[in-house]
Every structure is written in C-alpha cells, then in structure tokens.
Design a protein around this motif. Structure first.
Motif, PDB file in Angstrom:
ATOM      1  N   ASP A  77      -1.003 -10.865  -1.278  1.00  0.00           N
ATOM      2  CA  ASP A  77      -1.773 -11.207  -2.476  1.00  0.00           C
ATOM      3  C   ASP A  77      -1.020 -10.880  -3.767  1.00  0.00           C
ATOM      4  OD1 ASP A  77      -3.806 -12.014  -0.767  1.00  0.00           O
ATOM      5  OD2 ASP A  77      -4.841 -10.088  -0.858  1.00  0.00           O
ATOM      6  N   GLY A  78       0.262 -11.217  -3.801  1.00  0.00           N
ATOM      7  CA  GLY A  78       1.038 -11.083  -5.022  1.00  0.00           C
ATOM      8  C   GLY A  78       1.662  -9.728  -5.266  1.00  0.00           C
ATOM      9  N   TYR A  79       1.523  -8.797  -4.313  1.00  0.00           N
ATOM     10  CA  TYR A  79       2.099  -7.458  -4.493  1.00  0.00           C
ATOM     11  C   TYR A  79       2.877  -7.026  -3.254  1.00  0.00           C
ATOM     12  CZ  TYR A  79      -0.797  -6.721  -8.650  1.00  0.00           C
ATOM     13  OH  TYR A  79      -1.367  -6.830  -9.897  1.00  0.00           O
ATOM     14  N   TYR A  80       3.935  -6.268  -3.507  1.00  0.00           N
ATOM     15  CA  TYR A  80       4.619  -5.559  -2.431  1.00  0.00           C
ATOM     16  C   TYR A  80       4.027  -4.163  -2.331  1.00  0.00           C
ATOM     17  CZ  TYR A  80       8.245  -9.134  -2.205  1.00  0.00           C
ATOM     18  OH  TYR A  80       8.926 -10.315  -2.046  1.00  0.00           O
ATOM     19  N   TYR A  81       3.744  -3.741  -1.106  1.00  0.00           N
ATOM     20  CA  TYR A  81       3.315  -2.376  -0.844  1.00  0.00           C
ATOM     21  C   TYR A  81       4.439  -1.715  -0.048  1.00  0.00           C
ATOM     22  CZ  TYR A  81      -1.173  -4.125  -2.416  1.00  0.00           C
ATOM     23  OH  TYR A  81      -2.184  -4.690  -3.168  1.00  0.00           O
ATOM     24  N   TYR A  82       5.021  -0.707  -0.650  1.00  0.00           N
ATOM     25  CA  TYR A  82       6.240  -0.090  -0.121  1.00  0.00           C
ATOM     26  C   TYR A  82       5.961   1.367   0.260  1.00  0.00           C
ATOM     27  CZ  TYR A  82      10.725   2.397  -0.510  1.00  0.00           C
ATOM     28  OH  TYR A  82      11.800   3.215  -0.280  1.00  0.00           O
ATOM     29  N   THR A  83       6.670   1.838   1.291  1.00  0.00           N
ATOM     30  CA  THR A  83       6.550   3.240   1.686  1.00  0.00           C
ATOM     31  C   THR A  83       7.871   3.713   2.269  1.00  0.00           C
ATOM     32  OG1 THR A  83       5.188   4.832   2.924  1.00  0.00           O
ATOM     33  CG2 THR A  83       5.705   2.738   4.016  1.00  0.00           C
ATOM     34  N   HIS A  84       8.076   5.025   2.285  1.00  0.00           N
ATOM     35  CA  HIS A  84       9.231   5.611   2.961  1.00  0.00           C
ATOM     36  C   HIS A  84       8.885   7.034   3.397  1.00  0.00           C
ATOM     37  CE1 HIS A  84      10.727   6.875  -1.290  1.00  0.00           C
ATOM     38  NE2 HIS A  84      10.223   7.951  -0.710  1.00  0.00           N
ATOM     39  N   THR A  85       9.786   7.640   4.106  1.00  0.00           N
ATOM     40  CA  THR A  85       9.556   9.000   4.606  1.00  0.00           C
ATOM     41  C   THR A  85       9.514  10.005   3.462  1.00  0.00           C
ATOM     42  OG1 THR A  85      10.544   8.602   6.769  1.00  0.00           O
ATOM     43  CG2 THR A  85      10.557  10.875   5.981  1.00  0.00           C
ATOM     44  N   LEU A 139      10.677  -0.977  -8.211  1.00  0.00           N
ATOM     45  CA  LEU A 139      10.080   0.231  -7.621  1.00  0.00           C
ATOM     46  C   LEU A 139      10.129   1.436  -8.547  1.00  0.00           C
ATOM     47  CD1 LEU A 139      11.062   0.338  -3.840  1.00  0.00           C
ATOM     48  CD2 LEU A 139       8.823  -0.113  -4.848  1.00  0.00           C
ATOM     49  N   LYS A 140      11.169   1.542  -9.351  1.00  0.00           N
ATOM     50  CA  LYS A 140      11.306   2.722 -10.204  1.00  0.00           C
ATOM     51  C   LYS A 140      10.140   2.867 -11.182  1.00  0.00           C
ATOM     52  CE  LYS A 140      16.385   3.172 -10.170  1.00  0.00           C
ATOM     53  NZ  LYS A 140      16.799   2.003  -9.403  1.00  0.00           N
ATOM     54  N   THR A 141       9.518   1.771 -11.560  1.00  0.00           N
ATOM     55  CA  THR A 141       8.405   1.814 -12.515  1.00  0.00           C
ATOM     56  C   THR A 141       7.080   1.442 -11.870  1.00  0.00           C
ATOM     57  OG1 THR A 141       8.876  -0.473 -13.187  1.00  0.00           O
ATOM     58  CG2 THR A 141       9.923   1.295 -14.460  1.00  0.00           C
ATOM     59  N   ALA A 142       7.044   1.328 -10.546  1.00  0.00           N
ATOM     60  CA  ALA A 142       5.845   0.871  -9.848  1.00  0.00           C
ATOM     61  C   ALA A 142       4.767   1.961  -9.796  1.00  0.00           C
ATOM     62  CB  ALA A 142       6.205   0.436  -8.434  1.00  0.00           C
ATOM     63  N   GLU A 143       3.526   1.512  -9.693  1.00  0.00           N
ATOM     64  CA  GLU A 143       2.416   2.423  -9.433  1.00  0.00           C
ATOM     65  C   GLU A 143       2.597   3.009  -8.040  1.00  0.00           C
ATOM     66  OE1 GLU A 143      -2.489   2.211  -8.886  1.00  0.00           O
ATOM     67  OE2 GLU A 143      -1.321   0.382  -9.260  1.00  0.00           O
ATOM     68  N   LYS A 144       2.322   4.301  -7.874  1.00  0.00           N
ATOM     69  CA  LYS A 144       2.401   4.894  -6.550  1.00  0.00           C
ATOM     70  C   LYS A 144       1.297   5.919  -6.368  1.00  0.00           C
ATOM     71  CE  LYS A 144       5.584   8.813  -7.153  1.00  0.00           C
ATOM     72  NZ  LYS A 144       6.785   9.479  -6.621  1.00  0.00           N
ATOM     73  N   LYS A 145       0.960   6.174  -5.119  1.00  0.00           N
ATOM     74  CA  LYS A 145      -0.132   7.095  -4.827  1.00  0.00           C
ATOM     75  C   LYS A 145       0.053   7.708  -3.443  1.00  0.00           C
ATOM     76  CE  LYS A 145      -5.188   7.307  -4.431  1.00  0.00           C
ATOM     77  NZ  LYS A 145      -6.450   6.514  -4.468  1.00  0.00           N
ATOM     78  N   VAL A 146      -0.201   9.013  -3.349  1.00  0.00           N
ATOM     79  CA  VAL A 146      -0.303   9.658  -2.038  1.00  0.00           C
ATOM     80  C   VAL A 146      -1.656   9.269  -1.462  1.00  0.00           C
ATOM     81  CG1 VAL A 146      -0.419  11.838  -0.791  1.00  0.00           C
ATOM     82  CG2 VAL A 146       1.168  11.592  -2.711  1.00  0.00           C
ATOM     83  N   VAL A 147      -1.653   8.520  -0.362  1.00  0.00           N
ATOM     84  CA  VAL A 147      -2.908   7.987   0.172  1.00  0.00           C
ATOM     85  C   VAL A 147      -3.458   8.803   1.332  1.00  0.00           C
ATOM     86  CG1 VAL A 147      -2.381   5.646  -0.598  1.00  0.00           C
ATOM     87  CG2 VAL A 147      -1.703   6.364   1.702  1.00  0.00           C
ATOM     88  N   TRP A 148      -2.622   9.620   1.962  1.00  0.00           N
ATOM     89  CA  TRP A 148      -3.108  10.416   3.093  1.00  0.00           C
ATOM     90  C   TRP A 148      -2.222  11.629   3.281  1.00  0.00           C
ATOM     91  CZ3 TRP A 148      -1.282  11.796   8.047  1.00  0.00           C
ATOM     92  CH2 TRP A 148      -2.268  12.259   8.938  1.00  0.00           C
ATOM     93  N   THR A 149      -2.859  12.771   3.413  1.00  0.00           N
ATOM     94  CA  THR A 149      -2.170  14.027   3.710  1.00  0.00           C
ATOM     95  C   THR A 149      -2.802  14.619   4.959  1.00  0.00           C
ATOM     96  OG1 THR A 149      -1.742  14.439   1.364  1.00  0.00           O
ATOM     97  CG2 THR A 149      -1.587  16.319   2.853  1.00  0.00           C
ATOM     98  N   PRO A 150      -2.034  14.989   5.950  1.00  0.00           N
ATOM     99  CA  PRO A 150      -2.620  15.470   7.203  1.00  0.00           C
ATOM    100  C   PRO A 150      -3.278  16.831   7.037  1.00  0.00           C
ATOM    101  CG  PRO A 150      -0.265  15.814   7.229  1.00  0.00           C
ATOM    102  CD  PRO A 150      -0.560  15.016   5.988  1.00  0.00           C
ATOM    103  N   PRO A 151      -4.322  17.078   7.781  1.00  0.00           N
ATOM    104  CA  PRO A 151      -4.892  18.426   7.774  1.00  0.00           C
ATOM    105  C   PRO A 151      -3.890  19.406   8.364  1.00  0.00           C
ATOM    106  CG  PRO A 151      -5.888  17.099   9.513  1.00  0.00           C
ATOM    107  CD  PRO A 151      -5.045  16.170   8.696  1.00  0.00           C
ATOM    108  N   PRO A 152      -3.875  20.644   7.877  1.00  0.00           N
ATOM    109  CA  PRO A 152      -2.888  21.614   8.372  1.00  0.00           C
ATOM    110  C   PRO A 152      -3.149  22.019   9.812  1.00  0.00           C
ATOM    111  CG  PRO A 152      -4.474  22.681   6.914  1.00  0.00           C
ATOM    112  CD  PRO A 152      -4.756  21.215   6.842  1.00  0.00           C
ATOM    113  N   SER A 153      -2.091  22.533  10.436  1.00  0.00           N
ATOM    114  CA  SER A 153      -2.169  23.124  11.777  1.00  0.00           C
ATOM    115  C   SER A 153      -2.657  22.146  12.828  1.00  0.00           C
ATOM    116  CB  SER A 153      -3.081  24.368  11.763  1.00  0.00           C
ATOM    117  OG  SER A 153      -2.612  25.311  10.823  1.00  0.00           O
ATOM    118  N   THR A 154      -2.197  20.890  12.721  1.00  0.00           N
ATOM    119  CA  THR A 154      -2.501  19.900  13.753  1.00  0.00           C
ATOM    120  C   THR A 154      -1.196  19.460  14.409  1.00  0.00           C
ATOM    121  OG1 THR A 154      -2.315  18.031  12.227  1.00  0.00           O
ATOM    122  CG2 THR A 154      -4.491  19.065  12.441  1.00  0.00           C
ATOM    123  N   MET A 155      -1.310  18.647  15.451  1.00  0.00           N
ATOM    124  CA  MET A 155      -0.128  18.141  16.129  1.00  0.00           C
ATOM    125  C   MET A 155       0.591  17.076  15.310  1.00  0.00           C
ATOM    126  SD  MET A 155       0.198  19.931  18.823  1.00  0.00           S
ATOM    127  CE  MET A 155       1.447  19.021  19.729  1.00  0.00           C
TER     128      MET A 155
END
Length: 344
Positions: free
Chosen positions: A46-54, A70-86
């Motif tokens: 839909d007109g946008y690239y959605y990019y991710t990396h490690t 990419l240097k000026t693109a909007e970015k967001k942390v979308v998920w952070t794992p709960p601690p002490s999981t596998m």
C-alpha cells in the motif's frame, strides 16, 4: 488585436524554450542505508516499505515510501519480549510478512543460551503494522524441534513453505538449510527436509577459535519465470568470506524432495576488498515502487575482521538476470557511491 496575437506568440515561444522545471528529478542515495543493522528485510504494501533488521533485544519496524530514505523514516519498537522466557534474548533475523489480512513477524530467539535458539512468530491485525498490538502466536518448529534460525516463507502454487537454517542434532558444528510445509502461518506441518549442507570448498571457511563451524543460513526464496531459487549465506559471519550461494528447483518440482534442488558450484556474491566491502550476506529482496526493478538488500562490513557485531550495516543495489535464469548480483558497491534510487 495584432498586439494580443504577438503577445500570445511570444509567450508560446518562451514556454517552448524555457527549461522544463517540472521534469522528474532523479533521486540518489548512498550505501549504507543505516549506520548499522544486520539481517535486513523489507516488504512493500500500500505504497510503503516496512523494513526490519536484527536489534538483538526487540522487534523494530521502519516505514518509508522508498527504502533509500531509511535514515529519515518513521520507526517504532513494536514488540519487546517478556523477560526470563525462552525467547527473551538474542533476537535475530526478524522478517515481516502480510498473510491473509494480518501481519506476521518471524524471528529467532533464545533464553541467553545459543543452544536454545528456536523460531517464533508474532501477529498483528491492524492495517498499519506500526499500530495496534503484536501478539505472540508461538514457536514455529517441526517435530524434531532442533536448533533453528532464519525462517523465510513463500506461497508457491497455493501452498505455504518455510525454509530455515538448523542443526541436524543438538551440537553446533554445521548449519544446514531445511524446508517444510506450513499448515498456517504459525504451524509447520510434516517433517523437515534437508536441502543443503555446507559441503563445497568455498562454503567451508568457518574457523571459530580452535574449532570449525560450517554454515548455510539466511535462506531467501526468489522465484523467477519457471524456476524457484533459494539464495543463502555461507561461511561464518565472523569471517570476511561470508558470501551468498544459490539453490535452484524447477517451479513444478516437488520442493520437499532434496533431489529437486541443485546447488550452484560457485558463490554469487562475495567480498570486494577493492570496494571496501567485506562479509556481504544475509540478504533479502525487494522490488522498486513501480515494480520494474529487482533489488538485493544485504548487510556487510566496511573493514576486514569486523565480524558479526554492530559494524554490519544494510546496503541495497539493483541486480539483473543471466540468460539461464539465475540472478546476477554483480559486485558489492563501494560505500558512498551515488546510486539512483529505486524507480517510482
């Protein structure tokens, strides 16, 4: 009346001779796309690239009209794992896919012990993946449940397949490429099938301390005409010889039959010391916004000996096709060289 005609003529002449300021200005960019970032992946929708990396600790998405921005693109942390999981540590090689009206992000993670690395997937039902809530759907594993990273999916002839890098047993030493069918976006159906091992001389540069670890990883499906390719990374990322290899199957072949996959005898994309590019690999692919150009997205180091750390940065360059239907990536382009942005 004569004055009006003369004026009209002069204005028309001026319009013909004036510079065409409305012509499209060609945008350019330089590699790297970001200062750092390994295992780059993107999807266009839909007109946008959605990019991710490690990032190692979370799942982050960049949103841009053109990947060269990419240097000026909007970015967001979308998920952070709960601690002490596998799946709370060493989050590697995330990929973002849009399947049956929902977003999915696949990644590998462990509890801090590499032996426990497995693949997982989260899901989001919003139209924009930077909005809404990402929910863990679970571990993506076959019945063997062995060490697994770098999952990549494709729908081929109405069937979903996943390819990944894994161990044959429970001890490190060799990473192979496996493939299996998917029952749904979070469930592997049937047994895994090994379709590649690092058995060619150029794939066996993986000395790690006093031991050798031979690597095939980062598989990426690449369909073209009547062929289905898998481009993969070989050799340890800690070496400057990290490179890209190629597996090819006929589009009508049984993808779960190892005999269907033929390995190219030579690497397709290797380091270029003369261009200041070392250890290029863990790639993905994308089309230009107008769909006319094929591009490879990959990470590399600027200097020898920089290994698997934060020096790796994402780069992009256009590629074409050989007469036999195999991709021609050329040489990694020197950082700082002005490149024409993907066509719009």
């Amino acid at each position: 009346m004569r004055f009006r005609i003369a004026l009209f003529f002069l204005l028309g002449l001026a319009a013909c001779t004036a510079p065409h300021t409305s012509q499209r200005v060609t945008k350019t960019f330089t590699n790297p796309l970001l200062p750092s970032g390994a295992d780059p992946y993107s999807i266009y929708k839909d007109g946008y690239y959605y990019y991710t990396h490690t990032t190692g600790t979370n799942l982050t998405i960049w949103k841009a009209k053109n990947l060269s921005d990419l240097k000026t693109a909007e970015k967001k942390v979308v998920w952070t794992p709960p601690p002490s999981t596998m799946y709370s540590k060493q989050i590697w090689a995330p990929e973002i896919h849009f399947i049956d009206g929902k977003w999915y992000m696949y990644f590998a993670a462990d509890d801090g012990n590499n032996v426990n690395h497995r693949m997982y997937v989260v899901q989001n039902s919003e139209a924009d993946p930077l909005k809404g809530t990402w929910i863990l759907k679970g571990k993506v594993a076959d019945a063997s449940d062995k060490w697994a990273i770098d999952g990549n999916l494709i729908q081929h002839k109405g069937v979903w397949y996943i390819a990944w890098s894994g161990w044959e047993g429970d001890v490190n030493g060799m990473q192979n490429i496996y493939i299996a069918k998917m029952e749904n976006p979070w469930t592997i159906s049937g047994e895994r099938v090994k379709i590649s091992s690092p058995d060619l001389p150029w794939e066996r540069n993986g000395r790690l301390g006093d031991a050798y670890v031979y690597v095939n990883e980062g598989p990426q499906f690449l369909p073209y005409k009547n062929k289905l390719h898998i481009v993969y990374s070989a050799n340890g990322c800690w070496t400057d010889d990290y490179s890209l290899g190629l597996l090819t199957a006929d589009a009508n072949a049984d993808l779960l039959d190892p005999a269907s996959w033929k390995k190219h005898p030579k690497p397709l994309f290797v380091k270029s010391p003369e261009n200041g590019v070392h250890a290029p690999g863990h790639n993905s692919f994308f089309k230009s916004p107008d769909g006319r150009e094929d591009w490879i997205l990959y990470h590399a180091n600027d200097k020898p000996g920089q290994g698997c750390g934060g020096h790796r940065s994402p780069r992009a360059q256009r590629f074409n096709w050989n007469r036999d239907g195999t991709p021609n990536f050329g040489k990694p382009i020197r950082p700082g060289v002005q490149l024409q942005s993907p066509s719009t």
